[in-house]
Design an enzyme around this catalytic site. Structure first.
Site, PDB file in Angstrom:
ATOM      1  N   ARG A  27     -39.521  20.530  36.724  1.00 29.84           N
ATOM      2  CA  ARG A  27     -40.985  20.650  36.671  1.00 29.84           C
ATOM      3  C   ARG A  27     -41.684  19.572  37.491  1.00 29.84           C
ATOM      4  NH1 ARG A  27     -43.610  23.340  32.297  1.00 29.84           N
ATOM      5  NH2 ARG A  27     -42.276  25.005  31.574  1.00 29.84           N
ATOM      6  N   ARG A  31     -48.836  19.808  36.170  1.00 32.92           N
ATOM      7  CA  ARG A  31     -50.155  19.296  35.771  1.00 32.92           C
ATOM      8  C   ARG A  31     -50.286  17.790  35.769  1.00 32.92           C
ATOM      9  NH1 ARG A  31     -49.996  23.005  30.614  1.00 32.92           N
ATOM     10  NH2 ARG A  31     -47.859  22.410  31.059  1.00 32.92           N
ATOM     11  N   ARG A  40     -54.205  24.632  41.530  1.00 29.05           N
ATOM     12  CA  ARG A  40     -54.138  25.602  40.440  1.00 29.05           C
ATOM     13  C   ARG A  40     -55.527  26.171  40.154  1.00 29.05           C
ATOM     14  NH1 ARG A  40     -54.374  27.612  35.734  1.00 29.05           N
ATOM     15  NH2 ARG A  40     -53.120  26.996  33.941  1.00 29.05           N
ATOM     16  N   ASP A  77     -41.968  30.928  37.897  1.00 21.69           N
ATOM     17  CA  ASP A  77     -41.710  30.726  36.470  1.00 21.69           C
ATOM     18  C   ASP A  77     -40.614  31.690  36.027  1.00 21.69           C
ATOM     19  OD1 ASP A  77     -42.840  29.172  34.087  1.00 21.69           O
ATOM     20  OD2 ASP A  77     -42.681  31.207  33.303  1.00 21.69           O
ATOM     21  N   TYR A 153     -38.525  34.835  24.907  1.00 23.50           N
ATOM     22  CA  TYR A 153     -39.968  35.060  25.104  1.00 23.50           C
ATOM     23  C   TYR A 153     -40.305  36.550  25.040  1.00 23.50           C
ATOM     24  CZ  TYR A 153     -40.182  30.166  26.378  1.00 23.50           C
ATOM     25  OH  TYR A 153     -40.107  28.795  26.338  1.00 23.50           O
TER      26      TYR A 153
HETATM   27  O1  CP3 Z   1     -39.750  22.741  38.215  1.00 16.94           O
HETATM   28  C1  CP3 Z   1     -40.688  23.106  38.972  1.00 16.94           C
HETATM   29  O2  CP3 Z   1     -41.492  22.288  39.469  1.00 16.94           O
HETATM   30  C2  CP3 Z   1     -40.746  24.557  39.389  1.00 16.94           C
HETATM   31  C3  CP3 Z   1     -41.526  25.437  38.612  1.00 16.94           C
HETATM   32  C4  CP3 Z   1     -41.168  25.823  37.185  1.00 16.94           C
HETATM   33  C5  CP3 Z   1     -42.166  26.167  36.242  1.00 16.94           C
HETATM   34  N1  CP3 Z   1     -41.563  26.645  35.115  1.00 16.94           N
HETATM   35  C6  CP3 Z   1     -43.600  26.059  36.470  1.00 16.94           C
HETATM   36  C7  CP3 Z   1     -44.536  26.085  35.319  1.00 16.94           C
HETATM   37  C8  CP3 Z   1     -39.936  26.031  36.559  1.00 16.94           C
HETATM   38  C9  CP3 Z   1     -38.535  25.771  37.084  1.00 16.94           C
HETATM   39  C10 CP3 Z   1     -40.200  26.565  35.251  1.00 16.94           C
HETATM   40  C11 CP3 Z   1     -39.149  26.958  34.306  1.00 16.94           C
HETATM   41  C12 CP3 Z   1     -39.521  27.418  32.959  1.00 16.94           C
HETATM   42  N2  CP3 Z   1     -40.623  28.135  32.586  1.00 16.94           N
HETATM   43  C13 CP3 Z   1     -38.695  27.255  31.819  1.00 16.94           C
HETATM   44  C14 CP3 Z   1     -37.324  26.616  31.802  1.00 16.94           C
HETATM   45  C15 CP3 Z   1     -37.374  25.136  31.869  1.00 16.94           C
HETATM   46  C16 CP3 Z   1     -38.070  24.504  30.700  1.00 16.94           C
HETATM   47  O3  CP3 Z   1     -39.064  23.807  30.967  1.00 16.94           O
HETATM   48  O4  CP3 Z   1     -37.623  24.694  29.576  1.00 16.94           O
HETATM   49  C17 CP3 Z   1     -39.375  27.848  30.722  1.00 16.94           C
HETATM   50  C18 CP3 Z   1     -38.875  27.905  29.290  1.00 16.94           C
HETATM   51  C19 CP3 Z   1     -40.587  28.408  31.229  1.00 16.94           C
HETATM   52  C20 CP3 Z   1     -41.592  29.203  30.477  1.00 16.94           C
HETATM   53  C21 CP3 Z   1     -42.924  28.576  30.492  1.00 16.94           C
HETATM   54  N3  CP3 Z   1     -43.738  28.480  31.601  1.00 16.94           N
HETATM   55  C22 CP3 Z   1     -43.605  27.983  29.413  1.00 16.94           C
HETATM   56  C23 CP3 Z   1     -43.057  27.867  27.988  1.00 16.94           C
HETATM   57  C24 CP3 Z   1     -44.829  27.534  29.890  1.00 16.94           C
HETATM   58  C25 CP3 Z   1     -45.942  26.919  29.082  1.00 16.94           C
HETATM   59  C26 CP3 Z   1     -45.694  25.506  28.750  1.00 16.94           C
HETATM   60  C27 CP3 Z   1     -46.366  24.631  29.752  1.00 16.94           C
HETATM   61  O5  CP3 Z   1     -45.742  23.671  30.210  1.00 16.94           O
HETATM   62  O6  CP3 Z   1     -47.535  24.932  30.032  1.00 16.94           O
HETATM   63  C28 CP3 Z   1     -44.880  27.814  31.284  1.00 16.94           C
HETATM   64  C29 CP3 Z   1     -45.959  27.488  32.219  1.00 16.94           C
HETATM   65  C30 CP3 Z   1     -45.607  26.717  33.448  1.00 16.94           C
HETATM   66  N4  CP3 Z   1     -44.520  26.956  34.252  1.00 16.94           N
HETATM   67  C31 CP3 Z   1     -46.368  25.656  34.023  1.00 16.94           C
HETATM   68  C32 CP3 Z   1     -45.708  25.272  35.201  1.00 16.94           C
HETATM   69  C33 CP3 Z   1     -46.141  24.237  36.197  1.00 16.94           C
HETATM   70  C34 CP3 Z   1     -47.683  25.135  33.492  1.00 16.94           C
HETATM   71  C35 CP3 Z   1     -48.733  26.153  33.805  1.00 16.94           C
HETATM   72  C36 CP3 Z   1     -50.063  25.578  34.173  1.00 16.94           C
HETATM   73  O7  CP3 Z   1     -50.255  25.152  35.312  1.00 16.94           O
HETATM   74  O8  CP3 Z   1     -50.934  25.619  33.297  1.00 16.94           O
END
Ligand code: CP3
Length: 345
Positions: A27, A31, A40, A77, A153
């Site tokens: 990640r 943010r 974003r 994602d 999910y």
């Molecule tokens: O790593 C990176 O920089 C690449 C992008 C990436 C995102 N999600 C962007 C994201 C990657 C590799 C993921 C993987 C992901 N997504 C996982 C597996 C890894 C982990 O963290 O457990 C999971 C379970 C998800 C599902 C997901 N996406 C959730 C549960 C959420 C909400 C929680 C949160 O952090 O907001 C997301 C949203 C998400 N995916 C964001 C980002 C940057 C935040 C969204 C925003 O900008 O508001």
């Protein structure tokens, strides 16, 4: 065989030592960076950002400009797969992803493979752009969620505390649940093959919720599907490096390593360093595992732990990373300090 490229991550993954361990952070785009929040906001919502190749490319590059990581991870994602299969998906502010839950064979009827690449083609374009725009010594990582984690999910309809619905389905009707997993194995393999065709050099498979399963069910719903995906990728790309991340599985990671065919494993924060160096590193390169909260705390507490990780895991091929994703409240200056500690500048 030595890896001819000058990319530290590829060298480590092929078992070679490098001048210092390669590093990147799960990640790493997100943010905690003001420039991410700005892009974003320009994109509208999070899904629009994922499906906009120019903006997704931009946010992928943002952390590299600040910190010079050895890898760029595609900005997307893990839930784009259910979305592409036809399951309605929204990301709600402060709530995370919300989906219309699928809890039976009947629910599967509304999902299908036929149009996934129509939905996902902007992602492949992002990969293609990045393969041209990342620095020459930087490696491009593509990724997907493992079927089990994506299914949590899809079945729960959101993040979960107890995984009651998915466990009930998987334990009570393994044949029916198996159809959902088969669909995910096929979609995910296809999706990752397209990422590789577009220029991804390494694939990471995130199984964030593998650790909620007892060992026999872990074998069935995490190891087996992951193994099928790795085999599917290797039929077309026999040397493709794949990093597995079965989070929270404790000693079951040994069987994961033995059975899935992954090139390397990512370690969660709870994995003991000495144990990993004795039991896992003789078998394959490892990645990990700084607590993301130590990156929030920073200072001496972070510095001590980073030194321990480098000392204990740094003697064999090792990729510095976190034990889970960066959290939004991370001060960007702590990430700069971390990069300094690893790169010795
Ligand atoms: O790593 C990176 O920089 C690449 C992008 C990436 C995102 N999600 C962007 C994201 C990657 C590799 C993921 C993987 C992901 N997504 C996982 C597996 C890894 C982990 O963290 O457990 C999971 C379970 C998800 C599902 C997901 N996406 C959730 C549960 C959420 C909400 C929680 C949160 O952090 O907001 C997301 C949203 C998400 N995916 C964001 C980002 C940057 C935040 C969204 C925003 O900008 O508001």
């Amino acid at each position: 065989m030595t890896n001819a490229s000058n990319k530290r991550l590829l060298k480590s993954l092929s078992g070679e030592m490098t001048d210092r361990p390669p590093f990147w952070l799960m990640r790493q785009a997100g943010r905690y960076l003001p420039e991410y929040r700005e892009t974003r906001a320009k994109a509208g919502n999070f899904l629009d950002l994922c499906y906009n190749p120019a903006l997704a490319e931009e946010v992928t590059l943002q952390p590299l400009r600040r910190y010079g990581m050895d890898a760029a991870i595609l900005f997307a994602d893990i839930l784009l797969i259910p979305h592409a299969l036809g399951q309605p998906l929204a990301y709600r502010e402060g709530e995370g992803p919300v989906l219309d839950p699928v809890r039976s064979i009947a629910g599967l009827k509304s999902l299908g493979l036929t149009k996934i690449h129509d939905t996902l083609s902007p992602v492949y374009e992002t990969v293609a752009r990045l393969s041209q725009s990342i620095p020459k010594d930087c490696t491009l990582i593509g990724f997907a969620g493992a079927p089990w984690t994506v299914a949590t999910y899809m079945v729960e309809g959101k993040g979960s505390k107890d995984y009651a619905h998915i466990k009930h389905w998987a334990y009570n009707d393994p044949a029916g649940f198996g159809h959902l997993m088969d669909l995910l194995v096929e979609a995910t393999t296809d999706y990752l093959l397209r990422q590789v065709a577009a220029g991804a050099e390494v694939i990471q498979i995130f199984d964030t919720w593998a650790g909620v399963l007892p060992d026999d069910e872990f074998r069935k719903w995490s190891i087996e599907p992951t193994k099928r995906i790795v085999e599917g990728l290797r039929t077309q790309h026999p040397d493709l490096p794949v990093i597995g991340f079965p989070k929270g599985v404790g000693a079951n990671i040994i069987e994961f390593v033995r059975e899935t065919g992954v090139t390397a494993v990512s370690l969660d924060t709870g994995t003991p360093l000495d144990w990993a160096s004795k039991v896992l590193q003789p078998v394959l390169p490892v990645q990990g595992n700084l607590d993301p909260m130590l990156l929030v705390t920073g200072g001496a507490a972070m510095e001590r732990r980073v030194a321990d990780i480098l000392r204990i895991l740094g003697k064999k091929p090792f990729i510095f990373n976190l034990g889970h994703g960066i959290v939004p409240q991370t001060p960007p200056e702590n990430v700069a300090r971390l990069a300094q500690l690893i790169c010795g500048e």
